[in-house]
Design an enzyme around this catalytic site. Structure first.
Site, mmCIF file in Angstrom:
data_model
loop_
_atom_site.group_PDB
_atom_site.id
_atom_site.type_symbol
_atom_site.label_atom_id
_atom_site.label_comp_id
_atom_site.label_asym_id
_atom_site.label_seq_id
_atom_site.Cartn_x
_atom_site.Cartn_y
_atom_site.Cartn_z
ATOM 1 N N ALA A 66 -49.350 -3.973 10.896
ATOM 2 C CA ALA A 66 -49.965 -5.285 10.704
ATOM 3 C C ALA A 66 -51.480 -5.142 10.831
ATOM 4 O O ALA A 66 -51.979 -4.173 11.398
ATOM 5 C CB ALA A 66 -49.433 -6.263 11.748
ATOM 6 N N GLY A 112 -45.213 -3.406 11.567
ATOM 7 C CA GLY A 112 -44.708 -4.341 10.572
ATOM 8 C C GLY A 112 -44.254 -3.674 9.291
ATOM 9 O O GLY A 112 -43.400 -4.206 8.571
ATOM 10 N N GLU A 115 -40.798 -2.574 10.005
ATOM 11 C CA GLU A 115 -39.994 -3.796 10.082
ATOM 12 C C GLU A 115 -39.682 -4.340 8.691
ATOM 13 O O GLU A 115 -38.578 -4.821 8.429
ATOM 14 C CB GLU A 115 -40.714 -4.834 10.937
ATOM 15 C CG GLU A 115 -40.708 -4.465 12.422
ATOM 16 C CD GLU A 115 -41.542 -5.400 13.274
ATOM 17 O OE1 GLU A 115 -40.979 -5.985 14.214
ATOM 18 O OE2 GLU A 115 -42.750 -5.539 13.008
ATOM 19 N N GLU A 135 -46.017 -0.763 18.799
ATOM 20 C CA GLU A 135 -46.568 -1.990 19.371
ATOM 21 C C GLU A 135 -46.807 -1.917 20.884
ATOM 22 O O GLU A 135 -47.765 -2.514 21.394
ATOM 23 C CB GLU A 135 -45.639 -3.178 19.054
ATOM 24 C CG GLU A 135 -45.722 -3.682 17.619
ATOM 25 C CD GLU A 135 -44.829 -2.943 16.653
ATOM 26 O OE1 GLU A 135 -44.666 -3.398 15.512
ATOM 27 O OE2 GLU A 135 -44.289 -1.868 17.031
#
Length: 260
Positions: A66, A112, A115, A135
Site C-alpha cells: 500500500a 496489500g 492481499e 505490516e
C-alpha cells in the site's frame, strides 16, 4: 473508460488489468483501489469477458504494497474506515466476482499486493516473485483480509510465522505452501495465464460462477457450504448451459455454452 493508474486490454475473452504505477512499484493508493473496483466491475459486466487476469507493470513488482504516505498520519477511525472500505470495494469484491480472476504475480507482492493476489481465485507467479505481509514491521497488521486469506491458503502456523516475522518468501516456497498454483519464468507468466484462461473458457460460465460461490461459502461465517453447493447444483439444472453441456456430451461434440 480511461484510468490514471491502470492499463486494460481485452482480447479473445480475456481482460487483462495491469496496475501501472512503475515509479511506485505499483503500490496501491486509494485512487488505484477505486479504479481497480471500476475496472473489475466493467469487465465482469462485459459479456465478452470470460476470464480476468490482474498483473503489475514492469518486471519488478506485481504490487509492492500500500502507499504508506497516504495513511501514515491516520487515527483509529480513519484506519478502521480505510480497511473496511478497501475490503468492500476491492478485496471482497474480487473474491466474490462472478468472472474468474487469475493473479499473474510478477515480482514483489507485499502487503496489500499479496492481499490483492490472495483475493483472486488463484495465483500464478514468476520465478522472481517474492511475497509477504510486512505490516507488523510498521506497527500495524494486514487490513485488507490478509490475516484471513493467508491462513486459509497456507494454514495457521505458516500464516502466523509470515505475519509475525514480516518476512518474504520466494516463489518456490509459495508454491510449496500452496499460496500459488504455478511458477514459471517471468517471460512465460502471461502466456501461462492465457493458457489457463483458455481452458476455463471451454466450460460453462454459469457453472463456473456457481462454483465460485459454493467454494467461497466454505469460508463464510454462518454459511453452510454444503447447502450452498446443493442449491447451486440444483439451479444448474435450470440453465441453458446444462442443457447444452449434457446434449453435447451425449452427441459426442464440443459444447457451445451461452452463459445462460
Amino acid at each position: 473508460m480511461s484510468y490514471t493508474n491502470l492499463l486494460v486490454h481485452s482480447e479473445k475473452g480475456i481482460t487483462t488489468i495491469t496496475i501501472n504505477r512503475p515509479k511506485k512499484l505499483n503500490a496501491l493508493n486509494q485512487e488505484t483501489i477505486q479504479e481497480l473496483h471500476e475496472a473489475f466491475k466493467a469487465a465482469d459486466a462485459d459479456g465478452r469477458t470470460k476470464v480476468i487476469v490482474i498483473t503489475g507493470s514492469g518486471e519488478k513488482a506485481f504490487v509492492a504494497g500500500a502507499d504508506i504516505s497516504e495513511f501514515a498520519d491516520f487515527g483509529v477511525e480513519e484506519g478502521t474506515y480505510l480497511a473496511a472500505n478497501g475490503q468492500k470495494i476491492l478485496f471482497d469484491y474480487v473474491e466474490n466476482l462472478n468472472t474468474p480472476v487469475i493473479a499473474a504475480v510478477n515480482g514483489f507482492a507485499l502487503g496489500g499486493g499479496l492481499e490483492l493476489a490472495m483475493a483472486c481465485h488463484f495465483r500464478v507467479a514468476s520465478d522472481n516473485a517474492k511475497m509477504g505481509l510486512p505490516e507488523t514491521s510498521l506497527g500495524v497488521i494486514p487490513g485488507y483480509g490478509g490475516t484471513q486469506r493467508l491462513t486459509q491458503l497456507v494454514g495457521k502456523g505458516r500464516a502466523m510465522e509470515m505475519i509475525m516475522t514480516a518476512g518474504m518468501i520466494d516463489a518456490n516456497k509459495a508454491l510449496h505452501y500452496g499460496l500459488v498454483n504455478h511458477v514459471v519464468p517471468q517471460n512465460e507468466l502471461l502466456e501461462l495465464c492465457d493458457t489457463l484462461a483458455t481452458k476455463i473458457m471451454r466450460n460453462s460460465p454459469t457453472a463456473i460462477s456457481a462454483a465460485i460461490k459454493a467454494v467461497n461459502a466454505n469460508f463464510k461465517e454462518g454459511v453452510n457450504g454444503y447447502l450452498t453447493e446443493i442449491t447451486a447444483f440444483g439451479n444448474c439444472f435450470g440453465t441453458d448451459d446444462f442443457e447444452e453441456g449434457t446434449t453435447a456430451f451425449l452427441e459426442k461434440r464440443k459444447a457451445n455454452f451461452s452463459g445462460s
